[in-house]
Design an enzyme around this catalytic site. Structure first.
Site, PDB file in Angstrom:
ATOM      1  N   HIS A   1     -15.484 -10.156   6.144  1.00  9.33           N
ATOM      2  CA  HIS A   1     -15.186 -11.405   6.525  1.00  9.33           C
ATOM      3  C   HIS A   1     -14.199 -11.713   7.409  1.00  9.33           C
ATOM      4  CE1 HIS A   1     -11.894 -12.920   3.536  1.00  9.33           C
ATOM      5  NE2 HIS A   1     -11.572 -11.697   3.920  1.00  9.33           N
TER       6      HIS A   1
ATOM      7  N   CYS B   1      -6.456 -11.352   7.650  1.00  6.85           N
ATOM      8  CA  CYS B   1      -7.587 -11.697   7.374  1.00  6.85           C
ATOM      9  C   CYS B   1      -8.260 -12.393   8.715  1.00  6.85           C
ATOM     10  CB  CYS B   1      -7.683 -12.563   6.268  1.00  6.85           C
ATOM     11  SG  CYS B   1      -7.746 -11.422   4.824  1.00  6.85           S
TER      12      CYS B   1
ATOM     13  N   HIS C   1     -12.961  -7.543   8.641  1.00  3.64           N
ATOM     14  CA  HIS C   1     -12.246  -6.408   7.715  1.00  3.64           C
ATOM     15  C   HIS C   1     -13.284  -6.627   6.517  1.00  3.64           C
ATOM     16  CE1 HIS C   1     -10.302  -9.975   6.770  1.00  3.64           C
ATOM     17  NE2 HIS C   1     -10.174  -9.468   5.508  1.00  3.64           N
TER      18      HIS C   1
ATOM     19  N   HIS D   1     -13.703  -6.053   2.057  1.00  6.58           N
ATOM     20  CA  HIS D   1     -13.121  -6.028   0.705  1.00  6.58           C
ATOM     21  C   HIS D   1     -14.116  -5.500  -0.227  1.00  6.58           C
ATOM     22  CE1 HIS D   1      -9.622  -8.474   1.478  1.00  6.58           C
ATOM     23  NE2 HIS D   1     -10.300  -9.373   2.250  1.00  6.58           N
TER      24      HIS D   1
ATOM     25  N   ASP E   1     -24.073  -8.065  -0.395  1.00  7.71           N
ATOM     26  CA  ASP E   1     -23.581  -6.830  -0.479  1.00  7.71           C
ATOM     27  C   ASP E   1     -23.954  -6.162   1.054  1.00  7.71           C
ATOM     28  OD1 ASP E   1     -22.561  -4.377  -1.529  1.00  7.71           O
ATOM     29  OD2 ASP E   1     -24.247  -3.364  -1.844  1.00  7.71           O
ATOM     30  N   HIS E   2     -22.770  -5.472   1.588  1.00  3.57           N
ATOM     31  CA  HIS E   2     -22.831  -4.866   2.860  1.00  3.57           C
ATOM     32  C   HIS E   2     -23.284  -5.736   3.776  1.00  3.57           C
ATOM     33  CE1 HIS E   2     -22.479  -1.232   0.393  1.00  3.57           C
ATOM     34  NE2 HIS E   2     -22.138  -0.566   1.587  1.00  3.57           N
TER      35      HIS E   2
ATOM     36  N   GLU F   1     -10.841 -10.319  -5.099  1.00  5.29           N
ATOM     37  CA  GLU F   1     -10.819  -9.886  -3.503  1.00  5.29           C
ATOM     38  C   GLU F   1     -10.120  -8.704  -3.570  1.00  5.29           C
ATOM     39  OE1 GLU F   1     -11.174 -12.495  -0.004  1.00  5.29           O
ATOM     40  OE2 GLU F   1      -8.958 -12.058  -0.308  1.00  5.29           O
TER      41      GLU F   1
HETATM   42 NI    NI Z   1      -9.804 -10.636   3.582  1.00  8.04          NI
END
Ligand code: NI
Length: 137
Positions: A15, A34, A40, A42, A80-81, A125
């Site tokens: 995100h 972020c 990037h 998580h 996911d992914h 997160e």
């Molecule tokens: Ni982040």
């Protein structure tokens, strides 16, 4: 007797947090790393909790096989992914913070689970940062 049953799940996703109406400098100041324009990732850990009465016929609050399948179809397969900003429609115009992701997950599951059951979403997160949403307005 009302009992809470919970199921853990997991997804990896990328995100970027930013506000379109702010300058790059302000975004960097508020969202830090972020706000990185290149995104990037998580490792999100999810706990879905359902609270309600034990059904006398089964001894269950909710069949965990059903909850497991629901989480897989509605959340893991969607998130996911994925790049949340680019690939998940809910985040086209909504900043994919842990807070907003927890609300989106709650809304995706709410109408698939019996109204008699309370639903709570807990989303990690990072191992130390997590949010909880139970449908409060
Ligand atoms: Ni982040």
């Amino acid at each position: 007797m009302r009992v809470t049953v919970s199921r853990k799940a997991h997804f990896n996703a990328a995100h970027r947090l930013y506000n379109n109406e702010w300058s790059d400098a302000r975004n960097a100041e508020v969202f830090g790393k972020c706000a990185n324009p290149n995104y990037h990732g998580h490792n999100y850990e999810l706990i879905i909790s359902v609270k309600g009465k034990i059904h006398p016929d089964t001894g269950f609050v909710m069949d965990m096989k059903v909850l497991k399948a629901l989480i897989r179809e509605e959340i893991e397969e969607q998130f996911d992914h994925k790049n949340l900003n680019e690939e998940v429609p809910e985040f086209k115009t909504l900043n994919p913070t842990a807070e907003n992701i927890s609300v989106v997950i709650w809304e995706k599951l709410r109408n698939k689970i019996s109204e008699d059951l309370e639903l709570t979403v807990t989303l990690y997160e990072t191992p130390r940062n997590f949010v909880t949403y139970s449908g409060e307005s």
